[in-house]
Design a protein around this motif. Structure first.
Motif, short mmCIF file in Angstrom:
data_model
loop_
_atom_site.label_atom_id
_atom_site.label_comp_id
_atom_site.label_asym_id
_atom_site.label_seq_id
_atom_site.Cartn_x
_atom_site.Cartn_y
_atom_site.Cartn_z
N HIS A 156 0.82 -1.21 0.00
CA HIS A 156 0.00 0.00 0.00
C HIS A 156 0.86 1.27 0.00
CE1 HIS A 156 -3.48 -2.49 0.60
NE2 HIS A 156 -2.98 -2.99 1.71
N GLN A 157 0.28 2.33 -0.57
CA GLN A 157 0.86 3.66 -0.47
C GLN A 157 0.50 4.21 0.90
OE1 GLN A 157 2.43 5.47 -3.20
NE2 GLN A 157 3.00 6.99 -1.67
N VAL A 158 1.50 4.68 1.66
CA VAL A 158 1.26 5.10 3.04
C VAL A 158 1.70 6.54 3.24
CG1 VAL A 158 1.84 4.71 5.46
CG2 VAL A 158 1.52 2.75 3.93
N ILE A 159 0.83 7.30 3.92
CA ILE A 159 1.16 8.63 4.39
C ILE A 159 1.30 8.52 5.90
CG2 ILE A 159 0.44 11.04 4.52
CD1 ILE A 159 -1.49 10.29 2.10
N ALA A 160 2.52 8.66 6.40
CA ALA A 160 2.81 8.47 7.81
C ALA A 160 2.87 9.83 8.50
CB ALA A 160 4.13 7.73 7.99
N SER A 218 -12.87 7.68 -2.74
CA SER A 218 -12.42 6.29 -2.79
C SER A 218 -13.58 5.36 -3.12
CB SER A 218 -11.79 5.89 -1.45
OG SER A 218 -11.53 4.51 -1.41
N THR A 219 -13.26 4.24 -3.72
CA THR A 219 -14.29 3.22 -3.98
C THR A 219 -14.47 2.29 -2.79
OG1 THR A 219 -12.62 1.79 -5.01
CG2 THR A 219 -13.87 3.26 -6.47
N SER A 220 -13.54 2.33 -1.83
CA SER A 220 -13.66 1.48 -0.63
C SER A 220 -13.15 2.22 0.59
CB SER A 220 -12.89 0.16 -0.82
OG SER A 220 -11.53 0.42 -1.15
N PRO A 221 -13.83 3.29 0.99
CA PRO A 221 -13.33 4.14 2.08
C PRO A 221 -13.45 3.46 3.45
CG PRO A 221 -15.49 4.87 1.39
CD PRO A 221 -15.10 3.80 0.43
N CYS A 222 -12.46 3.75 4.29
CA CYS A 222 -12.40 3.13 5.61
C CYS A 222 -11.87 4.12 6.63
CB CYS A 222 -11.48 1.90 5.55
SG CYS A 222 -11.14 1.15 7.16
N ILE A 223 -12.48 4.13 7.81
CA ILE A 223 -11.99 4.89 8.95
C ILE A 223 -11.80 3.93 10.11
CG2 ILE A 223 -12.45 6.73 10.62
CD1 ILE A 223 -14.27 8.02 8.48
N GLY A 246 -3.49 -6.75 11.75
CA GLY A 246 -4.94 -6.79 11.89
C GLY A 246 -5.61 -5.51 11.43
N LEU A 247 -5.02 -4.37 11.78
CA LEU A 247 -5.59 -3.09 11.34
C LEU A 247 -5.60 -2.97 9.82
CD1 LEU A 247 -3.99 -0.57 13.88
CD2 LEU A 247 -6.28 -1.55 13.95
N ILE A 248 -4.52 -3.39 9.18
CA ILE A 248 -4.45 -3.29 7.72
C ILE A 248 -5.43 -4.25 7.06
CG2 ILE A 248 -2.96 -3.50 5.70
CD1 ILE A 248 -2.45 -1.05 7.53
N ARG A 249 -5.58 -5.44 7.61
CA ARG A 249 -6.56 -6.39 7.06
C ARG A 249 -7.98 -5.84 7.17
NH1 ARG A 249 -6.47 -11.86 9.59
NH2 ARG A 249 -7.56 -12.50 7.69
N LEU A 250 -8.25 -5.11 8.25
CA LEU A 250 -9.56 -4.47 8.38
C LEU A 250 -9.73 -3.38 7.32
CD1 LEU A 250 -9.72 -4.17 12.26
CD2 LEU A 250 -11.34 -5.45 10.85
N GLU A 287 -8.30 -3.26 4.46
CA GLU A 287 -8.40 -3.92 3.15
C GLU A 287 -9.76 -4.60 2.93
OE1 GLU A 287 -3.72 -5.34 2.70
OE2 GLU A 287 -5.20 -6.65 3.64
N ARG A 288 -10.54 -4.71 3.98
CA ARG A 288 -11.81 -5.43 3.98
C ARG A 288 -11.60 -6.92 3.79
NH1 ARG A 288 -16.54 -1.42 1.79
NH2 ARG A 288 -15.47 0.56 2.19
#
Length: 233
Positions: free
Chosen positions: A25-29, A129-134, A206-210, A212-213
């Motif tokens: 993934h592209q990440v903004i830290a 986004s087509t799959s937005p997540c918070i 776990g957070l990233i898998r969430l 990613e859906r």
């Protein structure tokens, strides 16, 4: 995915950055002070130069958040996920009779108002986004069942964050969002201490898998763990 992570300089935030770039993934830290040398983030940047952007993101400063949103809008046009990880734990083990309310106010500012400001300004980019997540990193310390009569500033601020997440879920789920308040567990970080049983690397994945859906918890859960399992209120 383009994932924005706050509190990315250490602990769970840093491990979440590592997990995200490791999964492509592209990440903004976002870190509070870019002038301070962070060797581990610099090593990640060297290893993933096209995938990791490190930026100043003080969640207490709305002007900084507003400026960052403008920059990201010009650079990316959209983002897919925000992981509101930045948080503080003040007045640990201080009894209510001795509590300094400056610690309460600062905890609310960072742990609750910070995520609220992030959502306020970045929601328009998530809508692209087509799959937005918070994902809001909360804590079972802020739940009724987890109340233990201590760490008042932290627990109260996390309780508010969990409720804010529930509000967002009601408002945004019909628009294609997933919104979670996540208890990452008692993990070995500066906040959690060396005696904590949990590994922040596992929580980060776990957070990233969430995001990613890949994991889809029940939408009516107020709070979940990093594996997506619902937790008692």
């Amino acid at each position: 995915m383009i994932i924005l992570i706050t509190g990315a300089g250490q602990g769970l935030g840093l491990e979440t950055v590592r997990a995200a770039v490791g999964r492509g993934h592209q990440v903004i830290a976002g870190i509070r002070n870019t002038a301070t040398e962070n060797e581990q983030l610099r090593e990640l940047q060297n290893a993933f130069p096209e995938m990791l952007n490190v930026i100043q993101m003080d969640v207490n400063d709305e002007s900084v958040i507003r400026k960052a949103k403008t920059i990201f809008e010009e650079q990316f046009g959209s983002i897919d996920a925000i992981i509101n990880n930045a948080g503080i734990l003040l007045a640990r083990d201080v009894p209510i009779e001795e509590l300094d309310f400056a610690d309460v106010e600062q905890s609310m500012m960072t742990n609750l108002y910070g995520p609220m400001k992030m959502v306020k300004h970045f929601l328009p980019l998530l809508h692209q986004s087509t799959s937005p997540c918070i994902i809001n990193v909360s804590s079972e310390a802020g739940s009724f069942s987890g109340a233990y009569g201590g760490d008042y500033p932290y627990a109260l601020s996390k309780s508010g964050l969990t409720y804010f997440s529930a509000q967002l879920r009601k408002a945004l789920t019909p628009q294609g969002f997933v919104v979670y308040a996540v208890h990452p567990g008692w993990i070995r970080t500066t906040m959690g201490g060396d005696q904590a049983p949990g590994d922040p690397k596992d929580a980060a994945v776990g957070l990233i898998r969430l995001a990613e859906r890949e994991v889809l918890p029940e939408q009516d859960s107020w709070m979940i763990d990093h594996k997506g399992e619902p937790l008692p209120i």
